[in-house]
Design a protein around this motif. Structure first.
Motif, PDB file in Angstrom:
ATOM      1  N   GLN A  51       0.849  -1.182   0.000  1.00 32.50           N
ATOM      2  CA  GLN A  51       0.000   0.000   0.000  1.00 32.50           C
ATOM      3  C   GLN A  51       0.887   1.234   0.000  1.00 32.50           C
ATOM      4  OE1 GLN A  51      -2.659  -0.211   3.342  1.00 32.50           O
ATOM      5  NE2 GLN A  51      -3.462  -2.210   2.771  1.00 32.50           N
ATOM      6  N   LYS A  52       0.354   2.332  -0.496  1.00 33.23           N
ATOM      7  CA  LYS A  52       1.068   3.605  -0.499  1.00 33.23           C
ATOM      8  C   LYS A  52       0.384   4.556   0.460  1.00 33.23           C
ATOM      9  CE  LYS A  52       2.576   3.170  -5.320  1.00 33.23           C
ATOM     10  NZ  LYS A  52       2.574   3.808  -6.661  1.00 33.23           N
ATOM     11  N   GLY A  53       1.180   5.413   1.074  1.00 37.55           N
ATOM     12  CA  GLY A  53       0.565   6.355   1.981  1.00 37.55           C
ATOM     13  C   GLY A  53       1.545   7.298   2.631  1.00 37.55           C
ATOM     14  N   THR A  54       1.013   8.087   3.567  1.00 40.60           N
ATOM     15  CA  THR A  54       1.775   9.071   4.322  1.00 40.60           C
ATOM     16  C   THR A  54       1.533   8.853   5.802  1.00 40.60           C
ATOM     17  OG1 THR A  54       1.554  10.702   2.549  1.00 40.60           O
ATOM     18  CG2 THR A  54       2.125  11.541   4.725  1.00 40.60           C
ATOM     19  N   LEU A  55       2.592   8.999   6.597  1.00 42.14           N
ATOM     20  CA  LEU A  55       2.488   8.816   8.038  1.00 42.14           C
ATOM     21  C   LEU A  55       3.232   9.944   8.727  1.00 42.14           C
ATOM     22  CD1 LEU A  55       1.629   6.941  10.426  1.00 42.14           C
ATOM     23  CD2 LEU A  55       3.842   5.806  10.140  1.00 42.14           C
ATOM     24  N   LEU A  56       2.554  10.647   9.647  1.00 39.29           N
ATOM     25  CA  LEU A  56       3.171  11.689  10.462  1.00 39.29           C
ATOM     26  C   LEU A  56       3.220  11.201  11.899  1.00 39.29           C
ATOM     27  CD1 LEU A  56       1.284  14.830   9.063  1.00 39.29           C
ATOM     28  CD2 LEU A  56       3.454  13.858   8.278  1.00 39.29           C
ATOM     29  N   LEU A  57       4.367  11.401  12.544  1.00 37.11           N
ATOM     30  CA  LEU A  57       4.567  10.876  13.889  1.00 37.11           C
ATOM     31  C   LEU A  57       5.166  11.933  14.807  1.00 37.11           C
ATOM     32  CD1 LEU A  57       6.348   7.568  12.829  1.00 37.11           C
ATOM     33  CD2 LEU A  57       4.028   7.694  13.743  1.00 37.11           C
ATOM     34  N   LYS A  58       4.729  11.904  16.050  1.00 36.87           N
ATOM     35  CA  LYS A  58       5.347  12.734  17.086  1.00 36.87           C
ATOM     36  C   LYS A  58       5.021  12.111  18.434  1.00 36.87           C
ATOM     37  CE  LYS A  58       5.931  17.488  18.667  1.00 36.87           C
ATOM     38  NZ  LYS A  58       5.507  18.909  18.483  1.00 36.87           N
ATOM     39  N   PHE A  73      -4.538  10.041  15.782  1.00 32.49           N
ATOM     40  CA  PHE A  73      -4.442   9.564  17.162  1.00 32.49           C
ATOM     41  C   PHE A  73      -3.647  10.583  17.966  1.00 32.49           C
ATOM     42  CE2 PHE A  73      -2.282   6.996  20.505  1.00 32.49           C
ATOM     43  CZ  PHE A  73      -3.417   6.600  21.198  1.00 32.49           C
ATOM     44  N   ASP A  74      -4.267  11.123  19.019  1.00 32.86           N
ATOM     45  CA  ASP A  74      -3.631  12.184  19.808  1.00 32.86           C
ATOM     46  C   ASP A  74      -3.006  11.679  21.100  1.00 32.86           C
ATOM     47  OD1 ASP A  74      -5.811  11.638  21.412  1.00 32.86           O
ATOM     48  OD2 ASP A  74      -6.651  13.663  21.335  1.00 32.86           O
ATOM     49  N   GLY A  75      -2.842  10.375  21.197  1.00 30.78           N
ATOM     50  CA  GLY A  75      -2.276   9.788  22.406  1.00 30.78           C
ATOM     51  C   GLY A  75      -3.316   9.101  23.266  1.00 30.78           C
ATOM     52  N   LYS A  76      -4.590   9.403  23.027  1.00 28.83           N
ATOM     53  CA  LYS A  76      -5.694   8.792  23.768  1.00 28.83           C
ATOM     54  C   LYS A  76      -6.827   8.384  22.842  1.00 28.83           C
ATOM     55  CE  LYS A  76      -9.139   9.635  27.386  1.00 28.83           C
ATOM     56  NZ  LYS A  76      -9.675  10.622  28.360  1.00 28.83           N
ATOM     57  N   ILE A 185      -2.692  18.482  14.243  1.00 29.49           N
ATOM     58  CA  ILE A 185      -2.544  17.550  13.121  1.00 29.49           C
ATOM     59  C   ILE A 185      -3.021  16.152  13.507  1.00 29.49           C
ATOM     60  CG2 ILE A 185      -0.815  16.363  11.683  1.00 29.49           C
ATOM     61  CD1 ILE A 185       0.781  18.952  11.673  1.00 29.49           C
ATOM     62  N   PHE A 186      -2.957  15.831  14.780  1.00 29.06           N
ATOM     63  CA  PHE A 186      -3.261  14.485  15.241  1.00 29.06           C
ATOM     64  C   PHE A 186      -4.683  14.351  15.788  1.00 29.06           C
ATOM     65  CE2 PHE A 186       1.300  15.363  15.829  1.00 29.06           C
ATOM     66  CZ  PHE A 186       1.798  14.491  14.864  1.00 29.06           C
ATOM     67  N   ARG A 187      -5.526  15.340  15.474  1.00 30.40           N
ATOM     68  CA  ARG A 187      -6.924  15.294  15.881  1.00 30.40           C
ATOM     69  C   ARG A 187      -7.823  15.520  14.672  1.00 30.40           C
ATOM     70  NH1 ARG A 187      -5.033  19.091  19.937  1.00 30.40           N
ATOM     71  NH2 ARG A 187      -4.439  17.979  21.843  1.00 30.40           N
ATOM     72  N   PHE A 188      -8.931  14.831  14.640  1.00 30.70           N
ATOM     73  CA  PHE A 188      -9.906  14.971  13.563  1.00 30.70           C
ATOM     74  C   PHE A 188     -10.583  16.336  13.643  1.00 30.70           C
ATOM     75  CE2 PHE A 188     -14.412  14.457  12.284  1.00 30.70           C
ATOM     76  CZ  PHE A 188     -14.210  14.198  10.935  1.00 30.70           C
ATOM     77  N   ASP A 189     -10.659  17.030  12.509  1.00 32.89           N
ATOM     78  CA  ASP A 189     -11.323  18.329  12.430  1.00 32.89           C
ATOM     79  C   ASP A 189     -12.656  18.145  11.704  1.00 32.89           C
ATOM     80  OD1 ASP A 189     -12.171  20.913  12.111  1.00 32.89           O
ATOM     81  OD2 ASP A 189     -10.291  21.658  11.253  1.00 32.89           O
ATOM     82  N   ALA A 190     -13.737  18.116  12.454  1.00 31.00           N
ATOM     83  CA  ALA A 190     -15.059  17.860  11.887  1.00 31.00           C
ATOM     84  C   ALA A 190     -15.471  18.907  10.855  1.00 31.00           C
ATOM     85  CB  ALA A 190     -16.095  17.795  13.008  1.00 31.00           C
ATOM     86  N   LYS A 191     -14.940  20.117  10.975  1.00 37.95           N
ATOM     87  CA  LYS A 191     -15.300  21.178  10.034  1.00 37.95           C
ATOM     88  C   LYS A 191     -14.841  20.862   8.609  1.00 37.95           C
ATOM     89  CE  LYS A 191     -15.124  24.818  13.556  1.00 37.95           C
ATOM     90  NZ  LYS A 191     -14.443  26.068  13.992  1.00 37.95           N
ATOM     91  N   LYS A 192     -13.791  20.073   8.488  1.00 41.65           N
ATOM     92  CA  LYS A 192     -13.274  19.720   7.163  1.00 41.65           C
ATOM     93  C   LYS A 192     -14.043  18.559   6.533  1.00 41.65           C
ATOM     94  CE  LYS A 192      -8.558  21.272   8.152  1.00 41.65           C
ATOM     95  NZ  LYS A 192      -7.122  20.876   8.232  1.00 41.65           N
TER      96      LYS A 192
END
Length: 202
Positions: A51-58, A73-76, A185-192
């Motif tokens: 599969q192809k994709g992008t992953l951001l980590l912190k 995923f924001d840690g919780k 970046i690690f939380r879903f933005d419902a407005k979008k």
């Protein structure tokens, strides 16, 4: 939802004696890889293969965009958005469930969840690195994981052999460290995603 993705991760039995022991060489490489990961702070990864994709980590947070599915995923809390269905599933996942979505979870969980051995130098997708084979300690969906790292202890390749005999491969095509990644970046933005149906499983 986790079966839509990948990965890496998860668990089977019938392991030989050679897998039953921890390999000192393998552990040294995994320790250095984990240390490099912690120092890298924000990381941006692109990958190809099965599969192809992008992953951001912190830290323990991640954002994944792969195969028509986006996960935050924001840690919780985890949000998983399936574009085809216009659905967002919200959950508080377990450590095992996080592993099934975030391929780099193994970097921080190898000491407790896996046995491992050193396989030597291997070339993956034109890149040479040291390779580790990890086998889960508990029965599950994963039979073994093949993990290859560069001389700088950055992942080059992850291969996951599932208990059904299939193998999923992930070649790291870009690995950028010290990226300035805001916590939003690690939380879903419902407005979008105004038309998305929310399914709260918490």
């Amino acid at each position: 939802m986790k079966r839509i993705y990948f990965f890496f991760l998860m668990l089977a039995t019938s392991m030989s004696v050679v897998f039953a022991q921890k390999d000192a060489k393998a552990q040294a490489i995994l320790d250095k890889t984990a240390a490099a990961y912690q120092k890298a702070e924000g990381i941006a990864i692109t990958f190809g293969g099965t599969q192809k994709g992008t992953l951001l980590l912190k830290g323990s947070c991640f954002y994944l965009d792969c195969a028509g599915v986006k996960s935050w995923f924001d840690g919780k809390t985890q949000w998983s958005y399936v574009q085809q269905n216009e659905e967002v599933t919200i959950s508080n996942p377990t450590a095992e469930e996080i592993q099934s979505v975030n391929p780099y979870a193994l970097i921080t969980s190898y000491k407790t969840l896996f046995n491992y051995r050193y396989r030597g130098f291997q070339t993956r997708n034109g890149k040479k690195g040291q390779e580790i084979v990890l086998t889960p300690r508990q029965k599950g969906d994963i039979q073994l994981i093949t993990f290859t790292v560069s001389a700088d202890y950055e992942p080059i390749y992850i291969g996951v052999k599932l208990s059904n005999g299939k193998t999923q491969e992930f070649n790291i095509t870009s690995y950028q460290t010290h990226r300035n990644l805001n916590s939003s970046i690690f939380r879903f933005d419902a407005k979008k995603y105004p038309n998305a149906e929310i399914i709260d499983m918490r």
